[in-house]
Scaffold this active site. Structure first.
Site, PDB file in Angstrom:
ATOM      1  N   SER A 180       0.877  -1.176   0.000  1.00 54.28           N
ATOM      2  CA  SER A 180       0.000   0.000   0.000  1.00 54.28           C
ATOM      3  C   SER A 180       0.912   1.223   0.000  1.00 54.28           C
ATOM      4  CB  SER A 180      -0.930  -0.003   1.212  1.00 54.28           C
ATOM      5  OG  SER A 180      -0.199  -0.187   2.411  1.00 54.28           O
ATOM      6  N   GLU A 206       1.355   5.538   0.696  1.00 52.57           N
ATOM      7  CA  GLU A 206       0.809   6.713   1.394  1.00 52.57           C
ATOM      8  C   GLU A 206       1.220   7.995   0.671  1.00 52.57           C
ATOM      9  OE1 GLU A 206       0.864   6.634   5.709  1.00 52.57           O
ATOM     10  OE2 GLU A 206       1.567   8.704   5.714  1.00 52.57           O
ATOM     11  N   ASP A 255      -1.193  14.861  16.071  1.00 55.40           N
ATOM     12  CA  ASP A 255      -0.262  15.655  16.879  1.00 55.40           C
ATOM     13  C   ASP A 255      -0.866  17.021  17.139  1.00 55.40           C
ATOM     14  OD1 ASP A 255       2.038  13.991  17.288  1.00 55.40           O
ATOM     15  OD2 ASP A 255       2.330  14.079  15.109  1.00 55.40           O
ATOM     16  N   PHE A 307      13.684  14.687  11.910  1.00 54.02           N
ATOM     17  CA  PHE A 307      12.295  14.395  12.238  1.00 54.02           C
ATOM     18  C   PHE A 307      12.150  13.148  13.111  1.00 54.02           C
ATOM     19  CE2 PHE A 307       8.341  12.148  11.031  1.00 54.02           C
ATOM     20  CZ  PHE A 307       7.433  13.078  11.516  1.00 54.02           C
ATOM     21  N   HIS A 329       3.720  -1.127   3.755  1.00 50.21           N
ATOM     22  CA  HIS A 329       3.114   0.188   3.517  1.00 50.21           C
ATOM     23  C   HIS A 329       4.274   1.152   3.254  1.00 50.21           C
ATOM     24  CE1 HIS A 329       0.007   3.317   3.961  1.00 50.21           C
ATOM     25  NE2 HIS A 329       0.901   4.014   4.643  1.00 50.21           N
TER      26      HIS A 329
HETATM   27  P1  FAD Z   1      -2.818   6.997  19.747  1.00 52.29           P
HETATM   28  O1  FAD Z   1      -2.833   5.667  19.123  1.00 52.29           O
HETATM   29  O2  FAD Z   1      -4.077   7.525  20.330  1.00 52.29           O
HETATM   30  O3  FAD Z   1      -1.701   7.013  20.872  1.00 52.29           O
HETATM   31  C1  FAD Z   1      -0.357   6.722  20.506  1.00 52.29           C
HETATM   32  C2  FAD Z   1       0.473   6.366  21.728  1.00 52.29           C
HETATM   33  O4  FAD Z   1       0.648   7.488  22.555  1.00 52.29           O
HETATM   34  C3  FAD Z   1      -0.188   5.310  22.533  1.00 52.29           C
HETATM   35  O5  FAD Z   1       0.478   4.119  22.293  1.00 52.29           O
HETATM   36  C4  FAD Z   1      -0.104   5.759  23.958  1.00 52.29           C
HETATM   37  O6  FAD Z   1       0.670   4.862  24.687  1.00 52.29           O
HETATM   38  C5  FAD Z   1       0.547   7.107  23.897  1.00 52.29           C
HETATM   39  N1  FAD Z   1      -0.269   8.100  24.549  1.00 52.29           N
HETATM   40  C6  FAD Z   1      -1.246   8.831  23.969  1.00 52.29           C
HETATM   41  N2  FAD Z   1      -1.768   9.657  24.862  1.00 52.29           N
HETATM   42  C7  FAD Z   1      -1.123   9.440  26.006  1.00 52.29           C
HETATM   43  C8  FAD Z   1      -1.211   9.987  27.295  1.00 52.29           C
HETATM   44  N3  FAD Z   1      -2.107  10.941  27.573  1.00 52.29           N
HETATM   45  N4  FAD Z   1      -0.370   9.523  28.249  1.00 52.29           N
HETATM   46  C9  FAD Z   1       0.511   8.545  27.971  1.00 52.29           C
HETATM   47  N5  FAD Z   1       0.648   7.990  26.768  1.00 52.29           N
HETATM   48  C10 FAD Z   1      -0.158   8.432  25.819  1.00 52.29           C
HETATM   49  N6  FAD Z   1      -0.501  12.441  11.984  1.00 52.29           N
HETATM   50  C11 FAD Z   1      -1.301  13.353  11.367  1.00 52.29           C
HETATM   51  O7  FAD Z   1      -1.485  14.484  11.869  1.00 52.29           O
HETATM   52  N7  FAD Z   1      -1.927  13.052  10.172  1.00 52.29           N
HETATM   53  C12 FAD Z   1      -1.791  11.852   9.567  1.00 52.29           C
HETATM   54  O8  FAD Z   1      -2.372  11.616   8.512  1.00 52.29           O
HETATM   55  C13 FAD Z   1      -0.956  10.863  10.203  1.00 52.29           C
HETATM   56  N8  FAD Z   1      -0.787   9.618   9.661  1.00 52.29           N
HETATM   57  C14 FAD Z   1      -0.056   8.667  10.331  1.00 52.29           C
HETATM   58  C15 FAD Z   1       0.019   7.379   9.799  1.00 52.29           C
HETATM   59  C16 FAD Z   1       0.744   6.383  10.469  1.00 52.29           C
HETATM   60  C17 FAD Z   1       0.798   4.991   9.887  1.00 52.29           C
HETATM   61  C18 FAD Z   1       1.421   6.685  11.689  1.00 52.29           C
HETATM   62  C19 FAD Z   1       2.217   5.634  12.411  1.00 52.29           C
HETATM   63  C20 FAD Z   1       1.349   7.984  12.220  1.00 52.29           C
HETATM   64  C21 FAD Z   1       0.603   8.982  11.565  1.00 52.29           C
HETATM   65  N9  FAD Z   1       0.478  10.281  12.077  1.00 52.29           N
HETATM   66  C22 FAD Z   1      -0.319  11.200  11.439  1.00 52.29           C
HETATM   67  C23 FAD Z   1       1.197  10.653  13.310  1.00 52.29           C
HETATM   68  C24 FAD Z   1       0.334  10.505  14.575  1.00 52.29           C
HETATM   69  O9  FAD Z   1      -0.776  11.363  14.513  1.00 52.29           O
HETATM   70  C25 FAD Z   1       1.193  10.840  15.789  1.00 52.29           C
HETATM   71  O10 FAD Z   1       2.204   9.898  15.961  1.00 52.29           O
HETATM   72  C26 FAD Z   1       0.460  11.135  17.075  1.00 52.29           C
HETATM   73  O11 FAD Z   1       1.395  11.631  18.025  1.00 52.29           O
HETATM   74  C27 FAD Z   1      -0.206   9.938  17.730  1.00 52.29           C
HETATM   75  O12 FAD Z   1      -1.340   9.556  17.059  1.00 52.29           O
HETATM   76  P2  FAD Z   1      -1.857   8.035  17.230  1.00 52.29           P
HETATM   77  O13 FAD Z   1      -3.079   7.834  16.463  1.00 52.29           O
HETATM   78  O14 FAD Z   1      -0.730   7.124  17.005  1.00 52.29           O
HETATM   79  O15 FAD Z   1      -2.227   8.098  18.778  1.00 52.29           O
END
Ligand code: FAD
Length: 307
Positions: free
Chosen positions: A19, A21, A113, A223, A273
C-alpha cells in the site's frame, strides 16, 4: 546467500501486498508531482493508497479533494486518514459522513499531533475524541469500514513504556481496527520484537511495516526522534557526506530500503506500507525487487520514451 532464499523465489510477487501513502498537495506544482506519482504507481495494483490529514485538520479540504480525485480518476482504493486534533466529536463525525458519502470504505484513524507541532503536549478537544481508540469506535459506529491504526515499534514518544503503548493498540483493536501500520523504523529486530509483544498481548491483526525510503537523510534524521524512530549510527554512516551528491544519495537510499524490505520478506513479512513522500522512483524500484510488477506498463512507457 543462496538461490533458495524466500525473497528470490520467482513467484514472490504473488505473495506480497503493498500500500502507498500520499500527502495532499499544497500547490499546483505539487499536485502535478503527486499525479505523476499516482500514475506511475497505479499499475502496481496496491491494496489501497492512503492520503494523510494535516495537523489540526489543516488539510481537511485538500485531503477530501485528493481522495475524491483518486476515487473518480483511478482504479485505486483510497483510505482517508483522519485525526481527532482540535475538533469536537460532531465535527469529526461530519468528516466521517462526508467521506462515507463520497464512497470511502477505508480509513486510517489517528489521534494526531498538536497543531503547535510534534513534541508539544497533546490536549484533547474538551468535546472531542481523546485518542485513536475513540476515533476507531466512532468510525465503526457509522459503518463497517476497514480501519487501519498506528503502531510504534520503538514505542510512541509519549508512552512511558511498551506496556502502555501495546495497551493503546489493544484498545484500538477492541474497538474495531483491522490493521496496524507502523511508524517508520530502520532496525528490523525492533519491528519483530514489537510484533512479538503485540501477539503476546493477544493482538492478532496484521502489523504492517511502514517503510520510509530516505529521500533526504538530513530531514529524516531531524524528524525521526520526534516521531519515535531511531536513526542508527550505521545508517548515518551510509549517508555521511552525501548531502551535496543527490545521485549517490538516491542510489544509497534505494540500496538501504531494498536491504530492509528484502530482510523483512525473509522474516516472513508479506505486507508493506510505503511512505512515498509523493515520489515514485524509489518505491517503484523496491516494489520491482520484491516482484510487484506493472504488467507491461513500464515496458510500454520505456518503449515510448525511447521512440
Ligand atoms: P494513539 O494511538 O491515540 O496514541 C499513541 C500512543 O501514545 C499510545 O500508544 C499511547 O501509549 C501514547 N499516549 C497517547 N496519549 C497518552 C497519554 N495521555 N499519556 C501517555 N501515553 C499516551 N498524523 C497526522 O497528523 N496526520 C496523519 O495523517 C498521520 N498519519 C499517520 C500514519 C501512520 C501509519 C502513523 C504511524 C502515524 C501517523 N500520524 C499522522 C502521526 C500521529 O498522529 C502521531 O504519531 C500522534 O502523536 C499519535 O497519534 P496516534 O493515532 O498514534 O495516537
Amino acid at each position: 546467500m543462496n538461490q533458495f532464499r524466500f525473497s528470490r523465489r520467482p513467484d514472490i510477487g504473488d505473495k506480497i501486498r503493498v500500500s502507498f501513502e500520499f500527502f495532499p498537495p499544497k500547490s499546483d506544482e505539487m499536485e502535478a508531482r503527486l499525479w505523476d506519482t499516482v500514475t506511475r504507481l497505479e499499475p502496481l495494483k496496491p491494496k489501497f493508497v492512503s492520503v494523510t490529514y494535516g495537523a489540526g485538520g489543516s488539510t481537511r479540504e485538500r485531503t477530501a479533494r485528493t481522495v475524491k480525485r483518486i476515487l473518480n480518476e483511478t482504479a485505486l482504493t483510497p483510505a482517508a486518514h483522519m485525526t481527532c486534533v482540535n475538533a469536537a466529536r460532531h465535527e469529526v463525525d461530519e468528516v466521517i459522513q462526508e467521506f462515507a458519502e463520497m464512497g470511502v470504505t477505508r480509513f486510517v484513524a489517528l489521534r494526531g499531533d498538536p497543531a503547535e507541532g510534534v513534541g508539544a503536549a497533546y490536549r484533547p478537544h474538551p468535546d472531542g475524541y481523546a485518542n485513536g481508540a475513540e476515533l476507531v469506535g466512532a468510525l465503526k459506529g457509522v459503518g463497517d469500514f476497514d480501519i487501519s491504526v498506528s503502531a510504534y515499534p520503538e514505542k510512541h514518544p509519549e508512552s512511558p513504556d511498551f506496556a502502555t503503548d501495546i495497551d493503546m493498540l489493544k484498545r484500538k483493536v477492541d474497538n474495531g481496527a483491522t490493521r496496524a501500520i507502523t511508524q517508520f523504523f530502520f532496525d528490523n529486530d525492533l519491528y519483530e520484537r514489537y510484533v512479538e509483544r503485540a501477539r503476546r498481548a493477544g493482538i492478532y491483526i496484521p502489523i504492517v511495516p511502514g517503510i520510509l525510503p530516505v529521500h533526504n537523510f538530513t530531514q529524516v534524521a531531524n524528524f525521526s526522534s520526534r516521531a519515535g524512530a531511531l536513526v542508527p549510527a550505521w545508517l548515518a554512516e551510509r549517508f555521511d557526506g552525501l548531502q551535496k551528491d543527490p545521485q549517490t544519495h538516491a542510489l544509497v537510499a534505494s540500496a538501504v530500503a531494498a536491504e530492509q524490505v528484502l530482510d523483512l520478506v525473509e522474516r516472513g513479512v508479506g505486507d508493506f506500507h510505503f511512505y512515498t513522500m509523493n515520489r515514485a522512483d524509489l518505491v517503484f524500484a523496491i516494489c520491482h525487487m520484491i516482484g510487484i510488477r506493472s504488467h507491461g506498463a513500464v515496458a510500454e512507457a520505456a518503449g515510448s520514451a525511447a521512440a
